[in-house]
Design a protein around this motif. Structure first.
Motif, short mmCIF file in Angstrom:
data_model
loop_
_atom_site.label_atom_id
_atom_site.label_comp_id
_atom_site.label_asym_id
_atom_site.label_seq_id
_atom_site.Cartn_x
_atom_site.Cartn_y
_atom_site.Cartn_z
N LEU A 1 0.92 -1.20 -0.01
CA LEU A 1 0.18 -0.13 0.07
C LEU A 1 0.86 1.25 0.08
O LEU A 1 0.49 2.49 -0.90
CB LEU A 1 -0.98 -0.05 1.27
N ILE A 2 1.98 1.25 0.64
CA ILE A 2 2.88 2.47 0.73
C ILE A 2 3.91 2.53 -0.04
O ILE A 2 4.56 3.48 -0.36
CB ILE A 2 3.61 2.34 2.01
N ALA A 3 3.81 1.42 -1.11
CA ALA A 3 5.16 1.39 -2.25
C ALA A 3 4.80 2.50 -3.07
O ALA A 3 5.99 3.00 -3.23
CB ALA A 3 4.94 -0.09 -2.81
N PRO A 4 3.84 2.96 -3.57
CA PRO A 4 3.89 4.14 -4.56
C PRO A 4 4.33 5.35 -3.94
O PRO A 4 5.23 6.38 -4.71
CB PRO A 4 2.57 4.16 -4.76
N PHE A 5 4.31 5.49 -2.60
CA PHE A 5 4.66 6.71 -1.82
C PHE A 5 6.33 6.79 -1.54
O PHE A 5 6.73 7.66 -1.54
CB PHE A 5 3.76 7.07 -0.88
N ALA A 6 6.47 5.55 -1.13
CA ALA A 6 7.78 5.08 -0.71
C ALA A 6 8.96 5.64 -1.89
O ALA A 6 9.96 5.89 -1.59
CB ALA A 6 8.03 3.98 -0.26
N LEU A 7 8.34 5.44 -3.01
CA LEU A 7 9.36 5.59 -4.14
C LEU A 7 9.47 7.09 -4.84
O LEU A 7 10.29 7.31 -5.43
CB LEU A 7 8.61 4.74 -5.50
N LEU A 8 8.68 7.97 -3.97
CA LEU A 8 8.63 9.25 -4.44
C LEU A 8 9.44 10.01 -3.28
O LEU A 8 9.68 9.58 -2.18
CB LEU A 8 7.10 9.75 -4.42
N PRO A 9 9.83 11.32 -3.68
CA PRO A 9 10.57 12.13 -2.62
C PRO A 9 9.76 12.37 -1.52
O PRO A 9 8.43 12.57 -1.72
CB PRO A 9 10.61 13.45 -3.61
N ASP A 10 10.31 12.42 -0.52
CA ASP A 10 9.24 12.59 0.88
C ASP A 10 8.47 13.74 0.84
O ASP A 10 7.07 13.65 1.16
CB ASP A 10 10.27 12.68 2.13
N GLY A 11 8.82 15.04 0.32
CA GLY A 11 8.14 16.02 0.36
C GLY A 11 6.66 15.83 -0.22
O GLY A 11 5.76 16.26 0.06
N LEU A 12 6.86 15.45 -1.58
CA LEU A 12 5.78 15.22 -2.42
C LEU A 12 4.82 13.82 -1.63
O LEU A 12 3.58 14.01 -1.69
CB LEU A 12 6.13 14.59 -3.85
N ALA A 13 5.54 12.85 -1.59
CA ALA A 13 4.89 11.54 -0.96
C ALA A 13 3.81 12.07 0.08
O ALA A 13 2.70 11.26 0.28
CB ALA A 13 5.98 10.58 -0.76
N MET A 14 4.47 12.55 1.31
CA MET A 14 3.68 12.60 2.38
C MET A 14 2.32 13.64 2.21
O MET A 14 1.45 13.40 2.72
CB MET A 14 4.46 13.30 3.57
N PHE A 15 2.32 14.54 0.98
CA PHE A 15 1.17 15.33 0.81
C PHE A 15 0.15 14.31 0.15
O PHE A 15 -0.95 14.32 0.42
CB PHE A 15 1.76 16.44 -0.11
N LEU A 16 0.84 13.67 -0.82
CA LEU A 16 -0.03 12.43 -1.35
C LEU A 16 -0.71 11.51 -0.59
O LEU A 16 -2.05 11.17 -0.81
CB LEU A 16 0.72 11.73 -2.58
N TRP A 17 0.05 11.24 0.34
CA TRP A 17 -0.31 10.27 1.53
C TRP A 17 -1.57 10.69 2.23
O TRP A 17 -2.41 9.93 2.09
CB TRP A 17 0.68 9.79 2.41
N ASN A 18 -1.44 11.65 2.56
CA ASN A 18 -2.51 12.34 3.38
C ASN A 18 -3.85 12.60 2.61
O ASN A 18 -5.04 12.47 3.11
CB ASN A 18 -2.21 13.79 3.95
N ILE A 19 -3.56 13.08 1.13
CA ILE A 19 -4.73 13.35 0.30
C ILE A 19 -5.31 11.96 0.05
O ILE A 19 -6.52 11.96 0.18
CB ILE A 19 -4.33 14.07 -0.68
N VAL A 20 -4.81 10.95 -0.27
CA VAL A 20 -5.25 9.86 -0.68
C VAL A 20 -5.92 9.24 0.72
O VAL A 20 -7.07 8.53 0.63
CB VAL A 20 -4.36 8.86 -0.79
#
Length: 394
Positions: free
Chosen positions: A82-101
């Motif tokens: 579940l976290i794989a797509p976010f883990a592959l992105l830069p932290d700054g972008l990934a954590m924003f997308l994580w909360n949005i999802v």
């Protein structure tokens, strides 16, 4: 009130009822929370989540303490996918997308409920502040609440396979998801539901092997069990930020850390199960929604692992309980709801003085309104005839 204000107020209400506005507000909350935490370098939870994927790929123990975040993970290995797509992105972008999802999954769950659009909108607004609290911690509990709601909604809509999948997914990530089985008696296709559940558990058990190995997955489940046992013991302290539960209140108010969970859990399960004997009420949507509310609240108030951000799950239950009540709502219902909103939802905020917030945290009093509402739900489910509850099913 002036004529201008009188004409403006209905327009504002109309705007606030729009589904698009709800989604925009929730996404904005996700962006605001992510921005604040990112700028203050306060995103340890996200790092824990991210490394579940990398540790799985590297075949490293998922439940050890690591220097990257100086804490330990407590989610199942399925979470690595579940976290794989976010883990592959830069932290700054990934954590924003994580909360949005996460908020999108929650809203998916809310808007899947088989009730009028107006009532779904009310539930979304009631849950908004508690969602914000969880967003500051990048909590998966937001999406997990959505998964619980989806497991209920799809079962009611006779889509047993989808319901079973969401139960399996929630359970194998965080054990709270197993409570979706509470809705088992609401389906006539029980065999299909059981087979779908077994199939979903098997598939989700095997999937992490595609990025690790069979032996690592099996070992991870053994490690997960040990980590949860250790966490449960550690949570039962008089000063931690967890154990915001009925047991935690009793331990902290009495000052006795040795009060066991067992008697509370047994008593809670008995009370939770009693409404199942009212089989003739099963056909009424209001009764089913009350069981959903009971399940969501029970999951949190009887868990020693409950912390402030976990209460998005319980507060979704509070919101559903409130919208089920007949109109016009009785004074004590409104008073109890306000009590819950102030003490449970607003207690972590700066609206309350720090001394009051510390007092509430010290004695786990955030749980108190939810405990009272849960007991109220059980009483109503045992005593009332839900045929008289005019719920519009959609």
């Amino acid at each position: 009130m002036s004529l201008a204000n009188q004409s403006l107020f209905p327009k504002i209400i109309t705007i606030l009822r729009k589904k698009q506005v709800i989604f925009a507000v929730y996404i904005l909350l996700a962006i605001i929370a992510s921005s604040k935490q990112y700028l203050h370098h306060s995103y340890n939870n996200y790092l824990i989540f991210k490394y579940v994927y990398w540790h799985t790929v590297d075949l490293q123990n998922l439940y050890s303490n690591y220097a990257a975040y100086n804490d330990s993970n407590h989610y199942g290995i399925v979470f690595s996918l579940l976290i794989a797509p976010f883990a592959l992105l830069p932290d700054g972008l990934a954590m924003f997308l994580w909360n949005i999802v996460n908020v999108l999954v929650l809203l998916w769950g809310i808007y899947s409920l088989p009730i009028s659009l107006h009532k779904r909108t009310i539930v979304a607004w009631i849950c908004a502040h508690e969602t914000l609290t969880a967003l500051f911690s990048f909590q998966f509990n937001i999406a997990l609440t959505g998964l619980m709601l989806l497991s209920f909604s799809y079962l009611i809509k006779k889509e047993e396979i989808k319901s079973a999948f969401f139960i399996a997914l929630g359970t194998l990530i965080k054990l709270y998801g197993i409570v979706g089985l509470a809705f088992f008696f609401f389906t006539r296709q029980k065999l299909r539901f059981i087979l779908a559940g077994l199939g979903a558990f098997l598939i989700l058990f095997l999937l992490p092997m595609t990025i690790s190995s069979p032996s690592f997955v099996i070992q991870s489940y053994a490690d997960w069990y040990q980590s949860l046992v250790h966490k449960n013991t550690a949570n039962a302290s008089l000063t931690s930020f967890q154990d915001i539960s009925i047991m935690g209140m009793c331990r902290r108010i009495s000052g006795n850390i040795n009060i066991p969970n067992g008697p509370f859990l047994l008593s809670g399960l008995v009370l939770f199960a009693l409404p199942y004997f009212r089989i003739k009420q099963y056909k009424y949507l209001a009764f089913r929604l009350m069981l959903l509310a009971s399940t969501l609240i029970f999951t949190v108030i009887f868990s020693s692992g409950s912390e402030s951000p976990t209460y998005i799950i319980a507060f979704a239950g509070v919101a559903i309980w409130f919208i089920v009540q007949q109109d016009p709502k009785r004074t004590w219902i409104i008073a109890l709801f306000i009590f819950a909103f102030v003490l449970t939802s607003l207690s972590p905020t700066d609206i309350l003085p720090r001394a009051v917030k510390d007092f509430i945290r010290l004695y786990s009093l955030k749980a108190l309104p939810c405990v009272i509402i849960w007991i109220t739900i059980v009483y109503q489910m045992l005593k009332e005839n839900f045929e008289s509850y005019p719920m519009t099913e959609e």
